[in-house]
Scaffold this motif. Structure first.
Motif, PDB file in Angstrom:
ATOM      1  N   CYS A 155       0.829  -1.208   0.000  1.00  0.00           N
ATOM      2  CA  CYS A 155       0.000   0.000   0.000  1.00  0.00           C
ATOM      3  C   CYS A 155       0.863   1.258   0.000  1.00  0.00           C
ATOM      4  N   ASP A 156       0.538   2.218  -0.858  1.00  0.00           N
ATOM      5  CA  ASP A 156       1.146   3.551  -0.776  1.00  0.00           C
ATOM      6  C   ASP A 156       0.197   4.558  -1.412  1.00  0.00           C
ATOM      7  N   SER A 157       0.674   5.781  -1.614  1.00  0.00           N
ATOM      8  CA  SER A 157      -0.240   6.851  -2.050  1.00  0.00           C
ATOM      9  C   SER A 157      -0.812   6.621  -3.450  1.00  0.00           C
ATOM     10  N   ASN A 158      -0.216   5.712  -4.235  1.00  0.00           N
ATOM     11  CA  ASN A 158      -0.855   5.418  -5.524  1.00  0.00           C
ATOM     12  C   ASN A 158      -1.222   3.943  -5.663  1.00  0.00           C
ATOM     13  N   ARG A 159      -1.409   3.287  -4.521  1.00  0.00           N
ATOM     14  CA  ARG A 159      -1.797   1.868  -4.552  1.00  0.00           C
ATOM     15  C   ARG A 159      -2.777   1.563  -3.420  1.00  0.00           C
ATOM     16  N   TYR A 160      -4.042   1.419  -3.776  1.00  0.00           N
ATOM     17  CA  TYR A 160      -5.090   1.068  -2.819  1.00  0.00           C
ATOM     18  C   TYR A 160      -5.590  -0.347  -3.154  1.00  0.00           C
ATOM     19  N   SER A 161      -6.572  -0.834  -2.388  1.00  0.00           N
ATOM     20  CA  SER A 161      -7.091  -2.178  -2.688  1.00  0.00           C
ATOM     21  C   SER A 161      -8.540  -2.334  -2.246  1.00  0.00           C
ATOM     22  N   VAL A 162      -9.144  -3.392  -2.766  1.00  0.00           N
ATOM     23  CA  VAL A 162     -10.489  -3.799  -2.334  1.00  0.00           C
ATOM     24  C   VAL A 162     -10.506  -5.328  -2.320  1.00  0.00           C
ATOM     25  N   VAL A 163     -11.190  -5.908  -1.340  1.00  0.00           N
ATOM     26  CA  VAL A 163     -11.331  -7.365  -1.329  1.00  0.00           C
ATOM     27  C   VAL A 163     -12.470  -7.735  -2.274  1.00  0.00           C
ATOM     28  N   GLY A 164     -12.170  -8.650  -3.201  1.00  0.00           N
ATOM     29  CA  GLY A 164     -13.186  -9.112  -4.155  1.00  0.00           C
ATOM     30  C   GLY A 164     -13.756 -10.449  -3.697  1.00  0.00           C
ATOM     31  N   GLU A 196     -25.774  10.761  -1.298  1.00  0.00           N
ATOM     32  CA  GLU A 196     -24.729  10.266  -0.400  1.00  0.00           C
ATOM     33  C   GLU A 196     -23.389  10.173  -1.122  1.00  0.00           C
ATOM     34  N   PHE A 197     -22.352  10.428  -0.376  1.00  0.00           N
ATOM     35  CA  PHE A 197     -20.972  10.421  -0.874  1.00  0.00           C
ATOM     36  C   PHE A 197     -20.363   9.065  -0.487  1.00  0.00           C
ATOM     37  N   PHE A 198     -20.353   8.142  -1.453  1.00  0.00           N
ATOM     38  CA  PHE A 198     -19.947   6.758  -1.178  1.00  0.00           C
ATOM     39  C   PHE A 198     -18.466   6.517  -1.498  1.00  0.00           C
ATOM     40  N   ILE A 199     -17.883   5.509  -0.852  1.00  0.00           N
ATOM     41  CA  ILE A 199     -16.477   5.162  -1.101  1.00  0.00           C
ATOM     42  C   ILE A 199     -16.197   4.895  -2.595  1.00  0.00           C
ATOM     43  N   PRO A 200     -17.057   4.134  -3.322  1.00  0.00           N
ATOM     44  CA  PRO A 200     -16.750   3.915  -4.749  1.00  0.00           C
ATOM     45  C   PRO A 200     -16.631   5.204  -5.569  1.00  0.00           C
ATOM     46  N   ILE A 201     -17.296   6.289  -5.145  1.00  0.00           N
ATOM     47  CA  ILE A 201     -17.153   7.578  -5.856  1.00  0.00           C
ATOM     48  C   ILE A 201     -15.693   8.031  -5.772  1.00  0.00           C
ATOM     49  N   VAL A 202     -15.104   7.899  -4.589  1.00  0.00           N
ATOM     50  CA  VAL A 202     -13.700   8.303  -4.377  1.00  0.00           C
ATOM     51  C   VAL A 202     -12.770   7.387  -5.172  1.00  0.00           C
ATOM     52  N   VAL A 203     -13.031   6.087  -5.105  1.00  0.00           N
ATOM     53  CA  VAL A 203     -12.164   5.111  -5.769  1.00  0.00           C
ATOM     54  C   VAL A 203     -12.216   5.273  -7.287  1.00  0.00           C
ATOM     55  N   ASP A 204     -13.432   5.427  -7.834  1.00  0.00           N
ATOM     56  CA  ASP A 204     -13.572   5.623  -9.287  1.00  0.00           C
ATOM     57  C   ASP A 204     -12.825   6.874  -9.735  1.00  0.00           C
ATOM     58  N   SER A 205     -12.940   7.919  -8.949  1.00  0.00           N
ATOM     59  CA  SER A 205     -12.287   9.174  -9.295  1.00  0.00           C
ATOM     60  C   SER A 205     -10.759   9.041  -9.221  1.00  0.00           C
ATOM     61  N   PHE A 206     -10.268   8.330  -8.208  1.00  0.00           N
ATOM     62  CA  PHE A 206      -8.834   8.071  -8.028  1.00  0.00           C
ATOM     63  C   PHE A 206      -8.266   7.349  -9.263  1.00  0.00           C
ATOM     64  N   ALA A 212      -9.814   7.131 -12.366  1.00  0.00           N
ATOM     65  CA  ALA A 212     -10.056   7.932 -13.586  1.00  0.00           C
ATOM     66  C   ALA A 212      -9.058   9.082 -13.715  1.00  0.00           C
ATOM     67  N   ALA A 213      -8.652   9.662 -12.573  1.00  0.00           N
ATOM     68  CA  ALA A 213      -7.719  10.797 -12.605  1.00  0.00           C
ATOM     69  C   ALA A 213      -6.271  10.342 -12.786  1.00  0.00           C
ATOM     70  N   GLY A 214      -6.057   9.027 -12.863  1.00  0.00           N
ATOM     71  CA  GLY A 214      -4.701   8.500 -13.051  1.00  0.00           C
ATOM     72  C   GLY A 214      -3.822   8.655 -11.819  1.00  0.00           C
ATOM     73  N   LEU A 215      -4.449   8.736 -10.634  1.00  0.00           N
ATOM     74  CA  LEU A 215      -3.674   8.915  -9.402  1.00  0.00           C
ATOM     75  C   LEU A 215      -3.024   7.621  -8.933  1.00  0.00           C
ATOM     76  N   GLY A 216      -3.537   6.493  -9.435  1.00  0.00           N
ATOM     77  CA  GLY A 216      -2.959   5.213  -9.027  1.00  0.00           C
ATOM     78  C   GLY A 216      -3.874   4.057  -9.381  1.00  0.00           C
ATOM     79  N   SER A 217      -3.555   2.891  -8.826  1.00  0.00           N
ATOM     80  CA  SER A 217      -4.328   1.686  -9.135  1.00  0.00           C
ATOM     81  C   SER A 217      -4.905   1.086  -7.845  1.00  0.00           C
ATOM     82  N   VAL A 218      -5.951   0.274  -8.026  1.00  0.00           N
ATOM     83  CA  VAL A 218      -6.629  -0.369  -6.902  1.00  0.00           C
ATOM     84  C   VAL A 218      -6.602  -1.879  -7.140  1.00  0.00           C
ATOM     85  N   LYS A 219      -5.843  -2.573  -6.316  1.00  0.00           N
ATOM     86  CA  LYS A 219      -5.715  -4.027  -6.463  1.00  0.00           C
ATOM     87  C   LYS A 219      -6.994  -4.719  -5.989  1.00  0.00           C
ATOM     88  N   VAL A 220      -7.475  -5.673  -6.760  1.00  0.00           N
ATOM     89  CA  VAL A 220      -8.605  -6.488  -6.301  1.00  0.00           C
ATOM     90  C   VAL A 220      -8.016  -7.743  -5.653  1.00  0.00           C
TER      91      VAL A 220
END
Length: 299
Positions: free
Chosen positions: A140-149, A241-251, A253-261
């Motif tokens: 994990c770092d500032s351009n690497r987040y994750s979600v459990v699938g 409502e301001f949901f977590i997926p809104i933040v993740v999708d934007s992260f 789409a803006a090319g800020l990093g990737s989200v590991k499943v």
């Protein structure tokens, strides 16, 4: 550094009427949250942060502090309607909290290390906590987040329809997008969601998000900017409502990093319908009898 677990529990009082009735499913009166915390501690999480409403803080602490004292560090954060709304006038008719991403944002001052986010009333399973802890420690770092699938087939209810965030996973195993599918039902062993008047079938192994996320603290800055934009567009809509997926999708789409499943074999369960409760109790009994958990978590 040990990761932190952030538990979204601000909605609990409204669902249960009073915290005194937090449903007990385990053989020694354990709630679903107890199992999540137990799994987190044994996976190496060093701190538990609860997001709650201020009006039931005393009751909440009374339930959890005696169990957790000396076992893990705890902190409590309040989801306050006026937090992070500088420059905006919150409408008087707004009673609904601002949503899960706002709840996470409210923990900004309590967390400075990689952290996971979960719902209070979902059972996620040992495998998921172990894989998430490993991700938070090593990747994990500032351009690497994750979600459990989770496998969709392990998250449905036989008592009615459910909504799930269906994950689109790219060739690298990262999240390409997440689509909220509502009215997912099981009929004759087949899983399908409604799209207008059509039923669209989904495979039982389709990865879905059950709101188990892994973040670097940089997510707070990303969320704060997005929340201001969200308020500009949605302030007058009392149901928005301001949901977590809104933040993740934007992260993404803006090319800020990737989200590991992170794939997991864990069986998810939760109480979407009151008819689900006996099944949850039976599933936990089976795990206890199989030696996966002690029959008293906090003895």
């Amino acid at each position: 550094m040990q990761p932190t677990l952030l538990i979204l529990a601000a909605g609990m009082a409204s669902r249960y009427g009073s915290l005194k009735q937090i449903q007990q499913f385990g053989p020694s009166g354990e709630t679903i949250i107890d199992y999540s915390i137990y799994d987190a501690i044994r996976a190496g999480f060093g701190k538990i942060v609860f997001i709650i409403r201020e009006n039931f803080a005393a009751e909440f602490k009374e339930i959890f502090e005696p169990k957790l004292k000396g076992k893990v560090e705890t902190a409590y954060v309040f989801q306050d309607m006026n937090a992070f709304t500088e420059g905006f006038e919150v409408p008087a008719d707004r009673t609904k909290p601002w949503g899960t991403a706002h709840a996470v944002l409210c923990a900004k001052d309590a967390i400075s290390e990689p952290f996971a986010v979960i719902n209070a009333d979902d059972f996620y399973g040992r495998d998921a906590f172990e894989k998430m802890a490993e991700f938070l420690r090593n990747e994990c770092d500032s351009n690497r987040y994750s979600v459990v699938g989770y496998e969709l087939g392990k998250t449905v209810s036989e008592y009615g329809s459910v909504s799930r965030g269906v994950c689109e996973v790219n060739a690298e195993g990262n999240l390409a997008g997440i689509v909220e599918r509502t009215k997912i039902t099981v009929e004759d062993g087949k899983i399908a969601y409604e799209d207008g008047d059509q039923k669209v079938e989904l495979g039982p192994k389709t990865p879905v998000s059950m709101n188990f996320w892994g973040f670097d603290p940089s997510v707070f800055e990303v969320s704060e900017k997005l929340f201001s934009q969200f308020l500009e567009q949605n302030l007058s809509n009392p149901k928005s409502e301001f949901f977590i997926p809104i933040v993740v999708d934007s992260f993404i789409a803006a090319g800020l990093g990737s989200v590991k499943v992170i794939p997991t074999s864990s069986q998810w369960f939760g109480v979407t319908y009151k008819e689900d409760a006996p099944g949850v109790q039976a599933s936990l009994s089976a795990l206890v009898n199989g030696g996966e958990y002690p029959d008293n978590l906090w003895k």
